[in-house]
Structure formats: C-alpha cells, structure tokens
Design a protein around this motif. Structure first.
Motif, short mmCIF file in Angstrom:
data_model
loop_
_atom_site.label_atom_id
_atom_site.label_comp_id
_atom_site.label_asym_id
_atom_site.label_seq_id
_atom_site.Cartn_x
_atom_site.Cartn_y
_atom_site.Cartn_z
N ILE A 185 0.84 -1.20 0.00
CA ILE A 185 0.00 0.00 0.00
C ILE A 185 0.88 1.25 0.00
CG2 ILE A 185 -1.67 1.34 1.34
CD1 ILE A 185 -2.72 -1.38 2.40
N GLY A 186 1.94 1.23 0.84
CA GLY A 186 2.77 2.44 0.96
C GLY A 186 3.76 2.61 -0.17
N LEU A 187 4.13 1.48 -0.78
CA LEU A 187 5.23 1.51 -1.74
C LEU A 187 5.10 2.53 -2.87
CD1 LEU A 187 7.91 0.14 -2.42
CD2 LEU A 187 6.66 -1.48 -3.82
N PRO A 188 3.95 2.60 -3.58
CA PRO A 188 3.87 3.52 -4.71
C PRO A 188 4.23 4.96 -4.32
CG PRO A 188 1.93 2.15 -4.62
CD PRO A 188 2.72 1.85 -3.38
N TYR A 189 3.75 5.39 -3.17
CA TYR A 189 4.02 6.78 -2.75
C TYR A 189 5.51 6.99 -2.52
CZ TYR A 189 -0.96 6.24 -1.96
OH TYR A 189 -2.28 5.97 -2.13
N THR A 190 6.10 6.04 -1.80
CA THR A 190 7.53 6.16 -1.53
C THR A 190 8.34 6.12 -2.82
OG1 THR A 190 7.22 5.07 0.59
CG2 THR A 190 9.45 5.13 -0.27
N LEU A 191 7.95 5.21 -3.74
CA LEU A 191 8.71 5.09 -4.98
C LEU A 191 8.59 6.34 -5.83
CD1 LEU A 191 8.40 1.43 -6.31
CD2 LEU A 191 10.25 2.55 -5.06
N ILE A 192 7.40 6.93 -5.87
CA ILE A 192 7.23 8.13 -6.69
C ILE A 192 8.08 9.27 -6.14
CG2 ILE A 192 5.58 9.94 -7.33
CD1 ILE A 192 3.50 7.72 -7.67
N VAL A 193 7.94 9.51 -4.84
CA VAL A 193 8.69 10.63 -4.25
C VAL A 193 10.19 10.36 -4.32
CG1 VAL A 193 9.13 11.92 -2.13
CG2 VAL A 193 6.80 11.28 -2.74
N GLY A 194 10.59 9.12 -3.93
CA GLY A 194 12.01 8.79 -3.94
C GLY A 194 12.58 8.79 -5.33
N GLY A 195 11.86 8.21 -6.28
CA GLY A 195 12.35 8.14 -7.66
C GLY A 195 12.53 9.52 -8.26
N LEU A 196 11.54 10.39 -8.03
CA LEU A 196 11.66 11.75 -8.56
C LEU A 196 12.85 12.46 -7.94
CD1 LEU A 196 7.94 12.96 -8.75
CD2 LEU A 196 9.53 12.54 -10.64
N ALA A 197 13.01 12.29 -6.63
CA ALA A 197 14.13 12.95 -5.96
C ALA A 197 15.46 12.43 -6.50
CB ALA A 197 14.06 12.71 -4.45
N PHE A 198 15.52 11.12 -6.77
CA PHE A 198 16.72 10.49 -7.31
C PHE A 198 17.06 11.10 -8.68
CE2 PHE A 198 18.89 6.46 -8.78
CZ PHE A 198 19.88 6.49 -7.82
N ALA A 199 16.05 11.14 -9.55
CA ALA A 199 16.26 11.69 -10.89
C ALA A 199 16.68 13.15 -10.82
CB ALA A 199 14.98 11.54 -11.71
N LEU A 200 15.99 13.91 -9.96
CA LEU A 200 16.30 15.33 -9.83
C LEU A 200 17.74 15.52 -9.35
CD1 LEU A 200 14.70 18.10 -9.96
CD2 LEU A 200 14.70 17.98 -7.46
N SER A 201 18.15 14.69 -8.35
CA SER A 201 19.50 14.82 -7.81
C SER A 201 20.54 14.62 -8.92
CB SER A 201 19.79 13.77 -6.75
OG SER A 201 18.73 13.64 -5.88
N ILE A 202 20.31 13.59 -9.75
CA ILE A 202 21.30 13.29 -10.78
C ILE A 202 21.35 14.39 -11.83
CG2 ILE A 202 21.93 11.67 -12.59
CD1 ILE A 202 20.59 9.48 -10.93
N ILE A 203 20.17 14.76 -12.33
CA ILE A 203 20.15 15.73 -13.43
C ILE A 203 20.71 17.08 -12.97
CG2 ILE A 203 18.66 17.03 -15.01
CD1 ILE A 203 16.79 14.52 -14.93
N VAL A 204 20.14 17.60 -11.90
CA VAL A 204 20.58 18.92 -11.44
C VAL A 204 22.03 18.85 -10.93
CG1 VAL A 204 20.15 20.81 -9.82
CG2 VAL A 204 18.24 19.59 -10.86
#
Lengths: 306, 641
Positions: free
Chosen positions: A92-111
C-alpha cells in the motif's frame, strides 16, 4: 557481465542474513513489546495473543520460524495492524515512496551533474562560487529543518504550494517533499561531478583529443563526460539508501502515506513484524539498486568489465 | 619471427640539405611562453625559433624543464590555462598562436599532429580505437562512417598492427603500450599532416619496441614527406633519427646545427656535457665477434674485480610463481615471474640485470630480499639460507641487504622529513644510539651522498628528483649494508643527474666493498656500472657474461636483438649498424611454452616441457640453449609502406 552480476548477488546473501539477524535481536533487546500499552491487557488475552504470534516460544525458536517464513517470501503478520499482513501494508505504501524517492533520485542526478559541469567549466568564477555556497547550505542544513522552512515560506507565506498531504499525487504536492529529499544529493553529486570533470579535463587523453582539433562541445560530450561520471555513479548506490532513509523523515513531515510512516509508527509500537519487514524490504531494494549501479559503472568504464 | 634488417641510412643525412632550400612548413619565431604561477611569472620559453622543412626530422634535445615540450605545446594551442604564448608559429600562412579557436581546430589533427609521451594515458579509455580514429576523419575530411572505418583500418595496417579490423572495436586498455603508441601514430597520420610533433614518443617503451616505433616514424617521413619534430632527451634516438638538432636549456637554444656537427663538433659546454653524460654501449665490428680474445673482453675501463673476493650471495634455481585466479570453470593458473635463476655474487662485484618490462627483474630483486616468497630454490647470504631463517634473524640481517627503488618521490613517505626517512633504519637496528649520535650519522651520510646537511628537515616534495634519489641511497647506505640492490634506480632521472647518481653508487661501492645488483631496462646504463650482466626474458636467464663480452660477442638471439636495438649516440655508427629484429610482442608468461620461443626445434619435436640448458660458451660467458639465429629467420617479408 552476467557472471559478474550473479557473483554480486551471491555475495549479498550473507550480508542480508547478518542484517536480519542483528535487526531481529536488537529489536528484542529494547524494553517493552507490541502489547504493552498504557492500560495493560488482561493476562489471559495477552497470553493468547503471544501464543498466536509465537511470542511465548524461546527467542531462538522465534528467530528460526521468522527465517523459515522469510525464505518462503512471507514477511509475516503485523502485530498491531491485524487487518493487513506486513507485505500488504508495504504494498500500500510503496507507490508513494517510490514516486517521491524516484523523482528525488532523478532530480539529484540531473541537477547535480549539470551544476557540477557548470562549476568545472566556470571554475573559481561567479557561477562556481555561487553554486559552491548553495551546495554548502544543502549539505549542512538537515532535512527536518529545511522542510519546515520551505513549508513556512512557500506554503504559509507565499501560499504557492500546499504544506503537505498527497493530494491525489498533484504536482504541486510533490514539489516540496521531492526538493527537500533531493537537496543534499544535488549538493554532493554536483561536488563529485565538478571534481571529476576538473581532473578529466587535465588528463592526457583530453590533451590528445584537443590536439586532434575537436570542437569544445565534442570534447565535452564524447571524451570528458563519461569518465567524469564514474565517481558519481559509485555514489548513486549509497545515495539511494540515503534517499530511502531520508524518505522516512520527509514522509512524516509532509504527511505522505508512504512506507516511511508505517515504519516509524511500527517502531514506536514495537511492531516487530512490521519493522523487520520494512528493513528486509529496504535492504532488498538497496541491493538491487547497487547492482544496477555496478552494471552502469561497467558500461561507463570498459576496464572494469573484466 | 626473427629477421635481419640492415639499414644503411648514412645517405639520408644529405636529404636535409636539399630539403632546407624550400620554405619551411612550420615556422616558429621568437616564441615566448610564460606561466602565471603561485610563485610569480615563470618564463618557460624565451624567444625560440624553429624552422621545420618538408621531409626532415628535427631533434629538440634538453633535460626536463628546458621548455622543449612547452615550445610545441604552445604551437598546438595546448598550453595549460595559466600559460601565455607570444611570438608567431606560421603554418600554411596561419599563425597558430593567434588564429581563432575554430580555425585552429581545422589545422590541428589535420595539417599538424602530435604524439605524446605516455601511450597508456593518451587515448580516451572509454572509446573504442575505431571511434577515436574515425572521428578525426569525420571532423577534418567529412568522411562517412564506413569510409572513415576503412581508412582507419588501412592506417592501423600500415603501422603494422596485426588484425587491424578487429583492433578497431577494441578499447585502449586491451592493447599493450607499444601497440597504443602505434595507434597514436596511425591516428596522427590519418589526414597525412605536413608536420608531426613527437614528444618523447618512445621514452616509456622497451628498447625493441622503441626501435620499431622509430623505424616506423622514419618510414612515414620518407614516404609522405612529413616533417617531424622529435622532442627527446635521448641522444641515441637523436643520432638514429635526426637531420638537425637544437639543444635547449632554460627555455633557450644553446646550440643548433646538423647532426654530425652537434655530435662530433659540439661547441657549447652544455652540449658537450649532455653527450658525455649519455651512457653508451660499446659498438664492436662484426668480425670481432669471431676473433674477440679474452684479453679484449677484460674489464676494460672499469674497476678490476678481486679474483679472490669471497662469494657473498648465492642464488640457486630460484623460482617465484604467482597464482592467477581462474574463472568460474577454470582452475587458477600459475605465472612464473622468475623461472629458475641461478647466480653467485662476490664482494665488491656488480651484477647488472637487464630485460624488458615483464621479464621478472624486479620480482627477482624482491625474492632475493625475501620481500616475496620464493616457490622453489634457495637464496644464501654468506652461506646461510635466507628462506629458512626465522623472522627475527631475517630482520637482523636486513641491515646488510638494502634496496633503492625507481621512483624516488613515491618511495619516500611524504609525511616524514628526509632526515627522519634516512634515520629510520638506525632506530630499528641500533635502538641504543643517542639522538645526537643518530643525527650526526645522518648528517655524515647526507654529506657523503652529496646532500647539503641543512636540508635535513625538508620534505620529499620540496626536493628535486635527483636529490630525492640521493635520499633513497642515503637511507639504504646508513647501516653500511654489504648488498645493495638498485631497482631501476636512475631510470626516472635526467641524463646529467643519472650520470652523477651512477658515479655516487660506484664510489660508495668502492668505499664500502658493496656487492651490487643493478637492475635496469637500459643496457647502456648497465654497461656503465656492471662487471657482469644477466639478460632475462620472461623470468628465465637467457645469457650471463662479463659486461664487455656480452656486447662484443652476444650469443643468444634475444640478446643480439636487444643489443642491436639500443640506439648509440653517434649518427654515423648508429645509421650503419645492422639491426636484428624480432617481429611481434612478448609472448605471454602464462604460456608454458614461452621459454621455448628461441628453441622452436624442441617444440616441433614435441618436447614442450624441455628446459633450455645453460652452457658456458666462453670463460664466464653463459648462454641458454637456443636454435641458431639463421635457422630462426623467416623470409624477410616485412611490408614496407
């Protein structure tokens, strides 16, 4: 390549086992249990509950029962939230964590990478110095401080963004938590990229590439960026685990329904099953991410492929 | 596999005269290079002129810091960011120093190209050879990828890289150093430039590979009329290659002229000093090979050896094997780095050990000192076997056995002052010594090795390479050892410094009756110091002989090839010498039949495990069993360009 990945996977098995064992026993060392509350349960009820969860068996027996279930892919029941098993709660919790974490991960790399390249190209000039100051701030201010400040400024004063909540996944709800989560990693990745780029640009092979009459753009894109990314990639494994642990705090601050919240509640309530389940799940996630990082690493640098 | 390649290139010396009548292709005039550094402005090049004509080879000679590389880096627009070049460098009517960058980029890599010293780091590691080569053609000639690939493969073939097409899809780390330098040359030649700048192109390479690369460059120059500027510190290389020579020091020319003039009638003291400092192997006439009497090959020019000197070190059938980890389905294999070496060393004697990289010279040194365990054989010091000694005894003995390493800066602890580094052995071996006595001993030793004792509190990074090597020697000598091993101890130093360090080692040997093992890849240096020389090939001894005898009558095909590849600092002799050439790279030491490389007859007879016998062919001159050179020769099929 395949045997390399396989070898890496095999070496993680003992790591996983040691971590589970340590976690299992440390959790039991802490005083109190899942059924201790402000109002003690009647003795008979408590005994029944304990029998149901095998808590009346010796610790060693419990340990082997847990391991046995785990081997069959069963993370066991939650001790507090009886309506859902641990796996169900995690899903139940996973999708929320993955969305927030994944976006943060991508943002960290790109920026992070872009800022790092800019910093190296404008070394010791205004853009580099400004970035340096921003990065230092990102590194030293902890996320539980950054989060309320951003909430205050953008949520309460400027009223541009909501202060918290999931809000059906609307982008405006994601901006603040993702930013807070990504900030320290943007900082670190940009530092790593900058340092590596400066080193690469002074290397003999860049001098060779220059002597071949290549344009600056070609030099950067084909000869410089890939080798400069290797230290960044080796940081991504740890970064992923920092992001996951960071998400525990950030989800709580922003009231997001991810795994983090369950985990914190479970720890407070001595929900043995839930805490252990979350730990095992996180470890698996981190191991897989590290494996991916190793593979990317081999792609970047042909020398490690052997 | 082997073939004789005789070159008589004296005639080429005259081509320079013809060439110089045309206008120069590259005309550098009044070039100044200044660097803005923390210590202020450094004036690295002070008004240098270079005229390079079509088809000629100009040698630019000087020691490190003379500005010889900076001159040409400036012309290529490759100066470090803090460097500024003034003056002019004209190529096809463009001034390389002032043209805008996009225009410069149409010239470099196209009309002017440069080869760098270190082939291991000069190619981009994550790009395939083919990608790196064809991008030159795409950028400058607008070739499509198929055409670029074909031309690249052609050029790889021309620089004699086997299986050229397959190499295109390989990464640089999959090729050896010599191969990579050939790739570098092929890459430079893709657009057939008018000017090729070669900055120490062979310094990092073994002598036989150096010979190959130099021949290659010489052929390119003749075939394509490419003008070559050869930057080097090696007077032997200059003698082989160059029509004209310019000698540089402190950013200026001290002397310039045609080769014969520089070599036979040098006018400037610095040129004379450079030429005198160059160690050189003796060149004997071929006839001497037959008639050389023992009298001829006595230790001419070197300190005679006491015939009654006691034997200090005895090495018996020493083997060092390393396990090479296997894969999932293959068992670990053994690599014999040292494969059955025996010799004895007397008091006051110097044994030179030569061989190319990977021949096991350094491993031999380490095994003698018990720094790596021997897998077979014995090392005896004064009659007692070191292998069986317990640790405490061994530690006590170490004061007699010392070593000096190649890289003086890297082998000193950067966080210790040089005084502490030199003193450390005293702390271990003479712990009772009072501090003042220790300091006194250190000061004395520093004085002895030619270091100013006031430097005692300096750190390694504050000293020059030569000074640091003196520290290394002082550290090794402070306990007055009886055996000193010099492992490439002078290889990283400039020739003049090298000559000083060699003199120092020789005088220390005389004073302390040292037994010396002098390891080097440089035959000329070894000839300078050694009484006897051992030649190693893939861990095995191929030849061991008194120094003069080895050069006067080398017996083994490998030795003959090695000796013939060493450039001699004398243009006429050098260009008329016969070269014996070994085509191809070293065989892998993993190959169990590698030691039969010079004994194919045994291999054909099915005796794959035959161990070549060692024969004494002259007094004290030992050689490993080998097939006759003539029978090893294949048809001279060397493809010329």
């Amino acid at each position: 390549m395949l045997s390399f990945a396989l070898k890496r996977l095999l070496t993680t098995i003992p790591v996983l086992w040691i971590a589970i064992t340590a976690c299992f026993f440390i959790l039991r060392l802490a005083p109190g249990g899942p059924f201790d509350g402000e109002r003690p349960l009647p003795e008979a009820v408590k005994r029944n509950l304990e029998a149901h969860y095998n808590l009346d068996k010796s610790l060693i027996e419990q340990y082997f029962i847990y391991l046995g279930n785990l081997l069959q892919g069963d993370l066991g029941p939650s001790f507090i939230n009886q309506d859902f098993s641990v796996s169900e709660q995690l899903l139940i919790g996973l999708p929320y964590t993955l969305i927030v974490g994944g976006l943060a991960f991508a943002l960290s790399i790109i920026v992070g990478v872009l800022a790092g390249i800019a910093g190296s190209l404008y070394r010791n000039r205004l853009p580099d110095v400004a970035l340096g100051a921003f990065i230092l701030a990102g590194l030293v201010i902890p996320n539980f401080l950054v989060a309320p400040i951003l909430q205050l400024v953008f949520g309460l004063q400027l009223k541009w963004l909501p202060v918290g909540g999931w809000g059906e996944g609307a982008v405006t709800h994601l901006v603040l938590p993702v930013t807070v989560l990504a900030l320290p990693h943007v900082a670190r990745i940009s530092r790593l990229t900058r340092g590596a780029m400066i080193e690469v640009m002074h290397s003999n092979y860049i001098r060779t590439a220059r002597s071949k009459g290549l344009s600056d753009m070609r030099l950067l894109m084909r000869h410089a960026i890939k080798p400069a990314l290797t230290p960044v990639v080796s940081y991504l494994g740890p970064a992923a685990s920092y992001l996951l642990t960071g998400s525990l705090v950030v989800e709580t601050i922003f009231g997001l329904p991810g795994i983090g919240r369950y985990f914190i509640n479970a720890a407070l309530n001595r929900d043995y099953g839930m805490v252990l389940g979350t730990v095992v799940f996180y470890m698996l996630l981190i191991i897989v991410l590290n494996l991916i990082v190793d593979i990317v690493y081999a792609w970047l640098d042909p020398r490690v492929r052997h | 596999m082997l073939l004789i390649h005789g070159t008589n290139r004296v005639a080429i010396l005259n081509t320079a005269v013809v060439a110089s009548q045309n206008a120069p292709v590259l005309d550098i005039s009044n070039l100044h290079v200044r660097f803005q550094s923390a210590d202020g402005l450094v004036h690295a090049v002070k008004g240098v002129d270079v005229q390079l004509h079509q088809g000629e080879c100009l040698g630019v000679v000087g020691e490190s810091g003379s500005g010889k590389s900076q001159t040409f880096l400036a012309a290529m627009g490759l100066l470090a960011k803090n460097g500024v070049a003034t003056g002019s460098a004209m190529l096809h009517g463009h001034d390389l120093l002032t043209v805008p960058k996009h225009e410069l980029n149409t010239l470099r890599g196209n009309r002017i190209a440069m080869i760098f010293q270190d082939p291991l780091t000069s190619l981009t590691p994550h790009l395939r050879i083919g990608e790196q080569m064809s991008e030159v053609l795409r950028v400058h000639q607008g070739f499509d990828s198929a055409k670029a690939k074909k031309t690249s493969a052609d050029w790889l073939q021309r620089v004699r890289i086997p299986e050229a097409a397959r190499r295109l899809s390989q990464y640089p780390h999959e090729l050896s150093g010599g191969m990579r330098q050939r790739v570098m040359i092929a890459m430079c030649m893709l657009c057939q430039p008018d000017v090729l700048i070669a900055d120490e192109p062979t310094t990092a390479l073994d002598v036989t590979i150096q010979a190959e690369i130099l021949d290659l460059m010489d052929e390119l120059r003749r075939e394509h009329k490419t003008a070559i500027a050869l930057i080097t510190h090696d007077m032997g290389v200059v003698a082989r290659m160059c029509d004209r020579v310019q000698v540089m020091r402190y950013g200026e020319y001290v002397e310039a002229g045609v080769s014969e003039q520089i070599f036979y009638r040098p006018e400037h003291d610095y040129t004379r000093m450079l030429l005198e400092a160059v160690p050189s192997i003796p060149v004997f006439d071929a006839e001497l090979n037959e008639v050389a009497s023992d009298a001829n090959v006595a230790h001419s020019g070197r300190r005679a050896l006491d015939a009654n000197a006691p034997v200090m070190l005895q090495v018996q059938d020493l083997k060092v094997e390393f396990a090479v980890p296997g894969g999932w389905f293959s068992a670990p294999r053994k690599l014999a780095a040292v494969n059955g070496i025996s010799f004895a060393l007397s008091e006051g004697e110097t044994l030179g050990v030569v061989g190319e990289s990977g021949s096991g010279k350094s491993t031999l040194a380490r095994a003698i000192l018990q720094l790596v365990p021997a897998s077979h054989g014995t090392v005896s010091w004064l009659g007692s076997s070191l292998g069986q000694m317990d640790k405490l005894h061994m530690t006590g003995l170490r004061r007699d056995l010392q070593i000096v390493f190649q890289d003086p800066l890297a082998s000193l602890n950067p966080s210790m002052s040089i005084g502490d580094s030199i003193m450390e052995p005293l702390r271990v071996h003479e712990p009772d010594l009072a501090l003042s006595e220790r300091t006194g001993r250190v000061a004395l030793m520093m004085h002895r090795v030619g270091l100013d004792p006031t430097l005692i509190n300096r750190y390694p990074h504050e000293l020059s390479g030569g000074q640091n090597q003196r520290v290394g020697i002082a550290r090794a000598m402070i306990l007055k050892p009886k055996l000193l091993i010099c492992d490439e101890a002078v290889s990283a130093l400039d020739v003049s410094i090298q000559a000083q360090i060699i003199d120092l080692i020789k005088s220390l040997q005389e004073e302390f009756k040292l037994s010396l093992i002098f390891i080097s890849h440089d035959l000329s240096v070894v000839y300078e110091v050694a009484h006897r020389i051992m030649v190693m090939y893939l861990g095995s001894l191929v030849e061991m002989a008194p120094a003069v005898s080895l050069f006067a009558r080398p017996q083994h095909p490998y030795t003959r090839q090695l000796v013939s590849a060493v450039p001699v600092a004398d243009p006429v002799k050098e260009r008329s010498r016969q070269r014996i050439r070994l085509i191809g790279e070293l065989t892998s030491p993993m190959d169990p039949t590698a030691r039969l490389r010079f004994l194919p007859s045994r291999l054909q007879a099915g005796e794959a495990h035959h161990v070549p016998a060692i024969d004494e062919c002259f007094e004290g001159h030992f050689v490993a069993e080998h097939d006759a050179l003539e029978s090893l020769l294949m048809a001279p099929s060397r493809a010329l360009l």
